[in-house]
Design an enzyme around this catalytic site. Structure first.
Site, short mmCIF file in Angstrom:
data_model
loop_
_atom_site.label_atom_id
_atom_site.label_comp_id
_atom_site.label_asym_id
_atom_site.label_seq_id
_atom_site.Cartn_x
_atom_site.Cartn_y
_atom_site.Cartn_z
N GLY A 9 44.01 46.56 37.60
CA GLY A 9 42.76 46.33 38.24
C GLY A 9 42.81 45.42 39.51
N THR A 11 42.18 46.35 42.61
CA THR A 11 41.53 46.78 43.58
C THR A 11 39.85 46.44 43.26
OG1 THR A 11 40.89 49.10 43.29
CG2 THR A 11 42.95 48.52 44.59
N GLY A 12 39.99 45.79 42.10
CA GLY A 12 38.60 45.42 41.49
C GLY A 12 37.99 44.26 42.18
N ILE A 14 37.61 41.11 41.20
CA ILE A 14 38.40 39.87 41.41
C ILE A 14 39.76 40.21 41.71
CG2 ILE A 14 38.99 39.40 39.09
CD1 ILE A 14 38.13 36.77 41.57
N GLY A 15 40.32 41.34 41.21
CA GLY A 15 41.81 41.72 41.13
C GLY A 15 42.17 41.96 42.83
N LYS A 130 35.69 39.19 25.29
CA LYS A 130 36.77 38.34 25.38
C LYS A 130 37.48 37.71 24.20
CE LYS A 130 36.02 37.53 30.50
NZ LYS A 130 35.63 36.35 31.37
N ARG A 134 41.28 37.39 22.65
CA ARG A 134 41.73 35.91 22.35
C ARG A 134 42.40 36.14 21.10
NH1 ARG A 134 39.98 30.34 24.89
NH2 ARG A 134 39.40 31.03 27.01
#
Length: 307
Positions: A9, A11-12, A14-15, A130, A134
Site C-alpha cells: 500500500g 502509494t495509498g 497514508i502509505g 481492525k 488484532r
C-alpha cells in the site's frame, strides 16, 4: 532498522507518507521493496517511476493471492502494511502467510483512532475489521508486531468537511467559514500525515521499545476553538462559525448508518474524537526517540497553502 523491508500500500493515502520517510532513512536498510497491483503501475506510473528512481524495488502482484504475496515476502524480515480501510480484513491472510516465511515483524495498518480506547470501543462500527485483525494477530506466536495508533490526521480535519457536509465539521479557507463539533472546546490529539511516516520510522529504529506493543503517538493536542483562532490569525479575518453539538452529531450519525450513507464512518469517528476518544495521560513518542513533530501552526499554514 530492519535489513529487508516490504511495504504494502505504498502509494495509498497514508502509505505515500510512510514510504517517503522510509526512503529518507534507507541508508540503514539493505533492501526496500513495495508490492503493488498492475493497475497501480498504470494509474500511478509517475509515482512508481519515482520510487524506482529512489532505489526501491517494485514487485507487481495481487495481495489476495498467496503465491504473489509469498514471492514478495522472500528474504523479507519486516512488513509494513498501509492498506486502506476497505481492505483492512485482508491483512489476516497477509499475516498468516508472513508467519510461514522469513518475516519476523509485521506492522498492521492501524494508523488512526484507537480501537481499544475504552470498553465502548468494541462496539464502534468502524473498528470491527481492525479488531478482527488484532484478534488474529494475537494467535500468531512467531511474528512480532507493532500497532502505531496516531489518532485523526490533522491534514484531513483542517480541511473542508467530508463529502462537503458541514454538519461533519471542517474548515473552508476560501469562504472563511467552519463547522466545529461539540462546543468547540473538547481537546483532540492529532497527527500530521507526514508525522505518521516519521513515527513509523522511529518505531523501526527502536525495535526493543516498539516490539509487540501498541504505540500511542501524536503530533499535538488542541481544540476546535483553538484551530479556528489560528486560522483567523493566519488569514487576518474573522470566520463564519457554526456548531454541531454532540447530541445533534449522534442523531446525524445514527441516521447515516440507517440510510447506508457514505458519510456514516466519518461521522462515527468524528463523534469519537469530539467525545475525547484520543486523549491519554501520556503519549509514547518518547519511547521511540521523540522525533520532531509538526505543530498546529504548521498544519493551519499548510491548509491555507493548499486552498
Amino acid at each position: 532498522m530492519p535489513q529487508n523491508l516490504l511495504i504494502i500500500g505504498a502509494t495509498g493515502l497514508i502509505g505515500k507518507y510512510i514510504t517517503k520517510e522510509i526512503i529518507e532513512a534507507k541508508g540503514s536498510v539493505e533492501r526496500i521493496v513495495i508490492l503493488t497491483s498492475k493497475d497501480t503501475t498504470h494509474n500511478k506510473a509517475s509515482e512508481i517511476n519515482d520510487l524506482k528512481q529512489s532505489g526501491i524495488e517494485v514487485l507487481v502482484g495481487d495481495i489476495t493471492k498467496e503465491e504473489d504475496v509469498k514471492n514478495a515476502y522472500h528474504d523479507i524480515d519486516t512488513v509494513i502494511s498501509c492498506v486502506g480501510r476497505n481492505v483492512i480484513a485482508q491483512q489476516i491472510p497477509l499475516i498468516q502467510w508472513a508467519s510461514e516465511t522469513s518475516v519476523t515483524r509485521f506492522f498492521p495498518s492501524e494508523y488512526g483512532t484507537d480501537i481499544e480506547y475504552s470498553l465502548e470501543s468494541a462496539s464502534e462500527k468502524p473498528h470491527q475489521q481492525k479488531l478482527k485483525v488484532r484478534r488474529y494477530m494475537s494467535t500468531v506466536t512467531n511474528l512480532e508486531c507493532t500497532y502505531l495508533v496516531t489518532g485523526p490526521y490533522s491534514d484531513l480535519y483542517f480541511a473542508e468537511p467530508p463529502f462537503g457536509r458541514f454538519e461533519a465539521g471542517g474548515f473552508n479557507v476560501k469562504e472563511k467559514k467552519c463547522s466545529l463539533l461539540g462546543d468547540g472546546k473538547g481537546r483532540i490529539s492529532f497527527t500530521a500525515m507526514a508525522d505518521v511516516g516519521r513515527l513509523l520510522v522511529a518505531a523501526l529504529q527502536h525495535p526493543a521499545a516498539s516490539r509487540n506493543r501498541v504505540l500511542i503517538v501524536n503530533s499535538f493536542t488542541t481544540s476546535p476553538d483553538d484551530i479556528l483562532a489560528e486560522f483567523e490569525k493566519q488569514t487576518g479575518t474573522k470566520w463564519e462559525v457554526q456548531y454541531t453539538g454532540l447530541e445533534k452529531l449522534k442523531e446525524i450519525e445514527e441516521r447515516a448508518w440507517r440510510n447506508q450513507d457514505p458519510l456514516a464512518t466519518a461521522l462515527t469517528l468524528r463523534r469519537i474524537w469530539a467525545e475525547g476518544g484520543t486523549l491519554y495521560e501520556k503519549r509514547d513518542n518518547e519511547l521511540i526517540g521523540d522525533p520532531p513533530m509538526e505543530t498546529m501552526t504548521d498544519q493551519v499554514r499548510q491548509a491555507i497553502e493548499r486552498s
